[in-house]
Design an enzyme around this catalytic site. Structure first.
Site, PDB file in Angstrom:
ATOM      1  N   ALA A 144      23.226  -8.422  -5.134  1.00 18.51           N
ATOM      2  CA  ALA A 144      23.642  -9.050  -3.875  1.00 18.51           C
ATOM      3  C   ALA A 144      24.542  -8.046  -3.161  1.00 18.51           C
ATOM      4  CB  ALA A 144      24.379 -10.349  -4.159  1.00 18.51           C
ATOM      5  N   GLY A 204      33.762  -9.497  -1.148  1.00 17.20           N
ATOM      6  CA  GLY A 204      32.732  -9.555  -2.199  1.00 17.20           C
ATOM      7  C   GLY A 204      31.877 -10.795  -2.057  1.00 17.20           C
ATOM      8  N   ASN A 205      31.145 -11.131  -3.084  1.00 16.25           N
ATOM      9  CA  ASN A 205      30.349 -12.367  -3.056  1.00 16.25           C
ATOM     10  C   ASN A 205      30.258 -12.955  -4.456  1.00 16.25           C
ATOM     11  OD1 ASN A 205      27.767 -11.431  -4.393  1.00 16.25           O
ATOM     12  ND2 ASN A 205      27.929  -9.929  -2.726  1.00 16.25           N
ATOM     13  N   ARG A 206      29.614 -14.108  -4.573  1.00 15.61           N
ATOM     14  CA  ARG A 206      29.653 -14.864  -5.828  1.00 15.61           C
ATOM     15  C   ARG A 206      28.562 -14.497  -6.825  1.00 15.61           C
ATOM     16  NH1 ARG A 206      33.178 -19.046  -5.048  1.00 15.61           N
ATOM     17  NH2 ARG A 206      33.415 -19.747  -2.890  1.00 15.61           N
TER      18      ARG A 206
END
Ligand code: CTP
Length: 276
Positions: free
Chosen positions: A153, A86-88
């Site tokens: 994102a 995943g990402n932030r």
């Protein structure tokens, strides 16, 4: 709203003061009064009050009748039943845009990856997890949209295979083979119809303007909202952001501002530049 019951001179002065503060004055009607006298001071007819309210809210709703799609948050690409890549992204920027569009009267669809935010009321929320699910959800509504803002994102790569069972650790290292996800913005940008307005986001660390302009062309966008990681306070997570709005013939740098103000700036910019 203020109902004028007595049209005395001091009342007229009070009405002017209230109007200067943004109140709307619905004048009282003339006719028989409750006191039995005739004159000006009857409550305005309910139909007239409703008409005045409709006019008031229409003027505050410049996006009424427009359909707006917003993608927001990160995607999660599973490795096995318990792990993902995943990402932030917090989703705050996309949620702020969806909320601002709804406040301006738009019919908003928000396609959101997993975030810990409460969706604003008055819009259609579609929760998704992976890039593939986000693509399916946006693709199924895109054709009807007037404005589409791609602030999510989205993961560019995902594990090529997803293990059915939790992967057990071993003494050796581990490699995960990755494959490309669908570029949602680019795929839908290629399908853009006349009159549709497409907004993409770009997070850059170098050659920011040049890269943003390249993205504008490659993904067939009308506007790129550029975040430079060189700007303090810009990017993921925080409540503020610093962006530059980039079109084919304009570059407008904004100050560091709360994300809800940036959201309104973006929508005002779209209305000014693209909706005549
Ligand atoms: N985007 C998307 N689907 C993807 C990847 C990105 O819709 N699979 C959208 C994002 O929502 C955002 C924009 O594309 O609006 C950001 O693109 P980015 O990932 O920065 O573009 P790339 O061209 O993939 O960037 P880079 O070449 O810098 O990696």
């Amino acid at each position: 709203m203020d109902l004028d019951m007595h049209a005395s001179a001091s009342n007229q002065a009070n009405i002017k003061t209230l109007e200067s503060r943004g109140f709307v004055h619905i004048p009282s009607a003339a006719g028989e009064l409750a006191s039995g006298l005739e004159g000006t001071g009857r409550m305005a007819e309910p139909e007239d009050i409703i008409l005045a309210m409709e006019n008031f809210f229409a003027s505050k709703a410049p996006l009424r009748g427009k359909k707006v799609l917003v993608t927001a948050g990160p995607t999660r690409e599973p490795i096995d039943p318990v792990r993902f890549i995943g990402n932030r992204s917090s989703g705050k920027m996309g949620y702020a845009i969806a909320e601002a569009a709804a406040q301006l009267g738009a019919d908003v669809s928000l396609v959101s990856g997993p975030v810990s935010l409460t969706a604003p009321g008055g819009l259609r929320l579609i929760n998704v997890e992976t890039a593939a699910e986000m693509y399916d959800a946006t693709n199924s509504v895109f054709e009807d949209m007037d404005i589409a803002v791609f602030s999510a994102a989205v993961a560019d790569y995902r594990p090529a295979t997803v293990a059915d069972q939790k992967i057990k650790k071993s003494d050796k290292g581990m490699q995960i083979e990755m494959e490309k996800t669908v570029d949602i913005l680019q795929t839908l940008g290629a399908k853009k119809k006349k009159g549709q307005i497409i907004v993409g986001f770009a997070l850059e660390t170098e050659n920011e303007l040049e890269n943003a302009k390249g993205k504008l062309e490659r993904k067939n966008c009308d506007l790129i909202v550029l975040n430079s990681l060189r700007d303090q306070g810009a990017g993921f997570g925080g409540d503020k952001n610093k962006v530059t709005l980039v079109t084919r013939n304009k570059t407008q740098e904004e100050e560091l501002k709360p994300k809800n103000e940036i959201a309104r700036d973006i929508l005002n910019f779209i209305m000014r530049e693209f909706i005549k």
